[in-house]
Design a protein around this motif. Sequence first.
Motif, PDB file in Angstrom:
ATOM      1  N   ASP A 201       2.304   1.689  -3.432  1.00  0.00           N
ATOM      2  CA  ASP A 201       1.313   2.215  -4.368  1.00  0.00           C
ATOM      3  C   ASP A 201       1.107   3.712  -4.175  1.00  0.00           C
ATOM      4  N   SER A 202       1.034   4.156  -2.910  1.00  0.00           N
ATOM      5  CA  SER A 202       0.819   5.585  -2.682  1.00  0.00           C
ATOM      6  C   SER A 202       2.041   6.387  -3.117  1.00  0.00           C
ATOM      7  N   LEU A 203       3.249   5.845  -2.871  1.00  0.00           N
ATOM      8  CA  LEU A 203       4.456   6.548  -3.306  1.00  0.00           C
ATOM      9  C   LEU A 203       4.546   6.597  -4.833  1.00  0.00           C
ATOM     10  N   THR A 204       4.124   5.520  -5.483  1.00  0.00           N
ATOM     11  CA  THR A 204       4.124   5.507  -6.943  1.00  0.00           C
ATOM     12  C   THR A 204       3.171   6.567  -7.489  1.00  0.00           C
ATOM     13  N   ALA A 205       2.008   6.700  -6.841  1.00  0.00           N
ATOM     14  CA  ALA A 205       1.053   7.731  -7.271  1.00  0.00           C
ATOM     15  C   ALA A 205       1.646   9.118  -7.076  1.00  0.00           C
ATOM     16  N   LEU A 206       2.330   9.331  -5.951  1.00  0.00           N
ATOM     17  CA  LEU A 206       2.954  10.637  -5.714  1.00  0.00           C
ATOM     18  C   LEU A 206       4.056  10.918  -6.731  1.00  0.00           C
TER      19      LEU A 206
ATOM     20  N   ASN B 161       2.465  11.932  -9.949  1.00  0.00           N
ATOM     21  CA  ASN B 161       1.965  13.305  -9.856  1.00  0.00           C
ATOM     22  C   ASN B 161       3.122  14.297  -9.970  1.00  0.00           C
TER      23      ASN B 161
ATOM     24  N   MET C 203       0.834  -1.200   0.000  1.00  0.00           N
ATOM     25  CA  MET C 203       0.000   0.000   0.000  1.00  0.00           C
ATOM     26  C   MET C 203       0.868   1.248   0.000  1.00  0.00           C
ATOM     27  N   VAL C 204       1.932   1.250   0.803  1.00  0.00           N
ATOM     28  CA  VAL C 204       2.842   2.404   0.845  1.00  0.00           C
ATOM     29  C   VAL C 204       3.496   2.589  -0.525  1.00  0.00           C
TER      30      VAL C 204
END
Length: 118
Positions: free
Chosen positions: A68-73, A76, A65-66
Amino acid sequence: MRQYKWILPLIAIIGVVIAIFWIIPAEDSVIDQIQKIEIEELKRENITLKQTNDFLDEKVEILEMVTDSLTALIDNDQQVIEKLKQKKDEKISAIDDFTDDELYQYFAGFDTQNKENW
């Protein structure tokens, strides 16, 4: 003494029979007990390993999950960087087209529009 010759082989046979039916099964039961103890120890170890595995699976889920969120950041941030590069390139190409006077006015902060009369 002749009558008692058969007693010694009979005692030997009885001793062998006792050994076969009493001593050998006792050894087998000791071996069985040792194997049961080993099986119980292996069961406990297996339970411990399952618990460790479950704990590590939970950690992996959290890390995914971490990630995935870092990949999204990161995605962006890359989009923001691309937009900034595009704006910079547009400004550079606009400045390339300026004449000397326009460059001077741009960097000096002069405005050719007369807003107030001095």
